[in-house]
Design a protein around this motif. Structure first.
Motif, short mmCIF file in Angstrom:
data_model
loop_
_atom_site.label_atom_id
_atom_site.label_comp_id
_atom_site.label_asym_id
_atom_site.label_seq_id
_atom_site.Cartn_x
_atom_site.Cartn_y
_atom_site.Cartn_z
N ASP A 196 15.50 3.18 -5.19
CA ASP A 196 15.05 4.27 -4.37
C ASP A 196 15.55 5.79 -5.46
O ASP A 196 14.66 6.70 -4.61
CB ASP A 196 16.26 4.53 -3.37
CG ASP A 196 15.46 3.66 -2.06
OD1 ASP A 196 14.49 3.13 -2.09
OD2 ASP A 196 16.17 3.70 -0.82
N TYR A 255 12.38 6.84 -7.14
CA TYR A 255 11.31 7.26 -6.28
C TYR A 255 11.62 8.60 -5.66
O TYR A 255 10.76 9.62 -5.57
CB TYR A 255 11.06 6.40 -5.17
CG TYR A 255 9.65 6.69 -4.58
CD1 TYR A 255 8.43 5.95 -5.03
CD2 TYR A 255 9.71 7.35 -3.20
CE1 TYR A 255 7.31 6.50 -4.30
CE2 TYR A 255 8.45 7.78 -2.70
CZ TYR A 255 7.39 7.27 -3.14
OH TYR A 255 5.97 7.43 -2.74
N SER A 266 9.16 12.13 -6.46
CA SER A 266 8.68 12.61 -5.24
C SER A 266 8.82 13.98 -5.39
O SER A 266 7.94 14.79 -4.62
CB SER A 266 9.08 11.82 -3.97
OG SER A 266 8.66 10.45 -3.80
N LEU A 272 1.22 8.23 -1.05
CA LEU A 272 2.27 7.81 -1.31
C LEU A 272 2.75 8.00 -3.04
O LEU A 272 3.50 8.55 -3.28
CB LEU A 272 2.88 6.35 -0.94
CG LEU A 272 2.60 6.03 0.59
CD1 LEU A 272 3.00 4.72 0.55
CD2 LEU A 272 3.92 6.96 1.39
N THR A 273 1.87 7.16 -3.90
CA THR A 273 2.03 7.16 -5.10
C THR A 273 1.01 8.05 -6.03
O THR A 273 1.08 7.66 -7.25
CB THR A 273 2.43 5.61 -5.48
OG1 THR A 273 1.15 5.29 -5.07
CG2 THR A 273 3.37 5.02 -4.67
N ASN A 312 18.62 6.69 3.05
CA ASN A 312 18.44 5.20 3.29
C ASN A 312 19.68 4.21 3.24
O ASN A 312 19.55 3.13 2.61
CB ASN A 312 17.40 4.62 2.25
CG ASN A 312 16.59 3.68 3.03
OD1 ASN A 312 16.20 3.58 3.98
ND2 ASN A 312 15.77 2.43 2.16
N THR A 362 11.10 0.11 8.36
CA THR A 362 11.05 -0.90 7.72
C THR A 362 10.69 -2.46 8.46
O THR A 362 11.40 -2.51 9.48
CB THR A 362 12.12 -1.02 6.90
OG1 THR A 362 12.69 -0.04 6.10
CG2 THR A 362 12.31 -2.33 5.79
N THR A 373 6.78 0.81 4.66
CA THR A 373 5.82 1.88 5.43
C THR A 373 5.29 1.09 6.93
O THR A 373 4.63 0.09 6.67
CB THR A 373 4.56 2.05 4.56
OG1 THR A 373 5.29 2.58 3.29
CG2 THR A 373 3.59 2.98 5.22
N GLY A 394 9.77 5.13 6.38
CA GLY A 394 9.16 4.81 5.11
C GLY A 394 9.33 5.78 4.11
O GLY A 394 10.56 6.60 4.31
N TYR A 395 8.67 6.18 3.13
CA TYR A 395 8.80 7.04 2.00
C TYR A 395 8.68 8.49 2.42
O TYR A 395 8.90 9.28 1.52
CB TYR A 395 7.64 6.62 1.00
CG TYR A 395 8.12 5.39 0.18
CD1 TYR A 395 9.48 5.21 -0.44
CD2 TYR A 395 7.23 4.44 0.09
CE1 TYR A 395 9.58 4.17 -1.01
CE2 TYR A 395 7.76 3.36 -0.93
CZ TYR A 395 8.94 3.00 -1.17
OH TYR A 395 9.39 1.95 -1.80
N VAL A 413 11.51 11.11 1.60
CA VAL A 413 11.66 11.83 0.11
C VAL A 413 11.18 13.15 0.36
O VAL A 413 11.56 13.75 -0.54
CB VAL A 413 11.09 11.12 -0.76
CG1 VAL A 413 11.81 9.47 -0.97
CG2 VAL A 413 9.62 10.99 -0.73
#
Length: 468
Positions: free
Chosen positions: A23, A26, A30, A133-134, A207, A231, A370, A455-456, A459
């Motif tokens: 985490d 990431y 981000s 997301l990525t 988280n 989640t 997600t 989810g993400y 961030v």
């Protein structure tokens, strides 16, 4: 603002195009690097580097118009060539086919200085959703991605052993950033991170999980931020071979569990029971599909019809990757015992679990972070071609339903097709999705502007602030 996040020193990944099990990694990436789009509530995708997008009539060719005056932290301009190069680099990564399903490297290109073109092998109305997301953007031709300049709201001051200090990017194209700096501190245990926020060592525990909320929720000076539908907790039953290949056995296992008890005990009630369908936060989630209730008699009957061997024990593998994951395994074992299924819980260290068990073992606990889109989850985890298809589930009807839903741009028609997709998943997939856990962040009461996305989305700290 001092932010704690979970990570392991042995698992540090500074490459934004790699898989980040930490985490903490990431979170850092981000804040340093912008993506093409970002998560949002409604609609589920919002602009970031791309300010708008449109598709051709066949829904195969998408054009994304990029923001003006975007610069990397070193002052050099960010162009469509940089964005296209980065998305191609992502597609070439280990999980590239799952992150960008239906898109080939050759289908990603720049068209002029401010247009990114994405071509899909099939009509796909969800391409903007895939890019949120990525799709971190670095300079074209970057050979050493660790610490390379990004375009994000913060730039790197220093990085040491998984910890980092990021300072505000005053030239960020996305608007005002309130914080002067963010310090990310890596913790290898949730308990240590929670204690740090309770003692004032950090301002935010990212988280932190349900147990932390239960123990810290009544403490003065600490706020609990709940992000619903964060989640998905589920059990993977391998469908291609082994004891769970028979759909009757899988249905029996799904009928043998007490979902409410799992939510109440494994995640301390911070969530809700799920119905073997991923994407509980989607506005199109099929709430009219009857909730699968516990039925031990029916489970036993199905196991008998399938000739399931109840004289032997079956290993249920688990790990402590996220709060509630290992706890659920013991509860599941006790519940399945009532249907005559003997379960031997084996807890593995995270490295062994991820390397030798996930995607390979016949039976194990898992999760996905997600939960806001049924179609997004389906494309990532359930279609036959996905490398993240943990249950090795190959169902032509499901694949066809997925292709239909992504190939329509009509919202009403898409909602109906999404319903059909969920019906197939509910009936026979290899995932026993028992709960949708809230995302839990613990923060000092001096912290404001925190994201409440699942989810993400957690961030996205560029609008956070810290009072004196």
């Amino acid at each position: 603002m001092r932010v704690g996040a979970i990570g392991k020193a042995a698992a540090i990944v500074r490459d934004p195009f790699g898989v980040q099990p930490n985490d903490s990694d990431y979170l850092i990436l981000s804040l340093l690097y912008d993506t093409v789009t970002i998560p949002a509530k409604s609609p589920l995708v919002a602009p970031r580097l791309a300010t708008r997008w449109e598709a051709g009539e066949d829904l195969r060719t998408w054009r994304f118009t990029l923001a003006e005056n975007v610069a990397f932290h070193d002052g050099s301009p960010c162009t469509a060539e940089d964005v296209a190069w980065s998305v191609r680099r992502l597609r070439q990564s280990e999980a590239g086919t799952s992150r960008l399903p239906g898109i080939d490297v050759s289908g990603i290109r720049a068209e002029g200085p401010r247009t990114l073109v994405i071509e899909s092998r099939y009509p796909n109305s969800r391409i903007p959703l895939l890019l949120r997301l990525t799709t971190f953007v670095q300079k074209k031709g970057t050979t050493d991605p660790a610490g390379a300049p990004g375009t994000g709201p913060f730039e790197l001051d220093w990085f040491r052993d998984g910890n980092a200090r990021l300072v505000r990017n005053d030239n960020w194209f996305g608007g005002e950033v309130h914080l002067d700096a963010i310090e990310v501190r890596m913790f290898d245990r949730t308990a240590s991170m929670v204690n740090a926020v309770l003692t004032g060592e950090i301002d935010l525990a990212s988280n932190a999980g349900a147990v932390a909320a239960r123990t810290a929720g009544k403490r003065d000076g600490v706020q609990v931020v709940r992000r619903p539908d964060d989640t998905a907790h589920y059990v993977v039953m391998r469908t291609s071979d082994g004891p769970f290949a028979d759909p009757r056995v899988r249905e029996a296992v799904k009928l043998a569990v007490d979902r409410k008890a799992l939510v109440d005990q494994a995640i301390s009630g911070y969530g809700k029971p799920a119905n073997d369908i991923l994407g509980t936060g989607d506005p199109c989630y099929a709430k009219d599909i009857p909730q699968r209730e516990r039925n031990i008699d029916r489970a036993r009957k199905l196991l008998d019809e399938a000739g399931f061997d109840r004289s032997r024990s079956y290993q249920l593998l688990t790990t402590e990757e996220i709060p509630g994951m290992a706890e659920s395994a013991t509860l599941l074992a006790n519940q399945l015992q009532e249907a005559g299924v003997k379960i031997d819980v084996r807890k593995q260290d995270q490295a062994t679990f991820l390397g030798a068990s996930r995607g390979k073992a016949p039976l194990y606990t898992s999760f996905y972070g997600t939960q806001d889109s049924v179609v997004f989850c389906a494309g990532k985890l359930l279609v036959s071609e996905s490398k993240l298809n943990e249950a090795a589930w190959h169902d032509p009807a499901f694949d066809a339903a997925y292709q239909q839903v992504v190939s329509t741009a009509d919202d009403k028609r898409g909602a109906q097709l999404s319903h059909d997709l969920q019906q197939v998943q509910h009936e026979r997939s290899g995932l026993l999705v028992w709960g949708a856990a809230d995302g839990i962040d613990l923060a000092s009461d001096k912290v404001g502007g925190l994201p409440d996305l699942p989810g993400y989305g957690r961030v996205q700290l560029e609008r956070a602030w810290l009072s004196g």
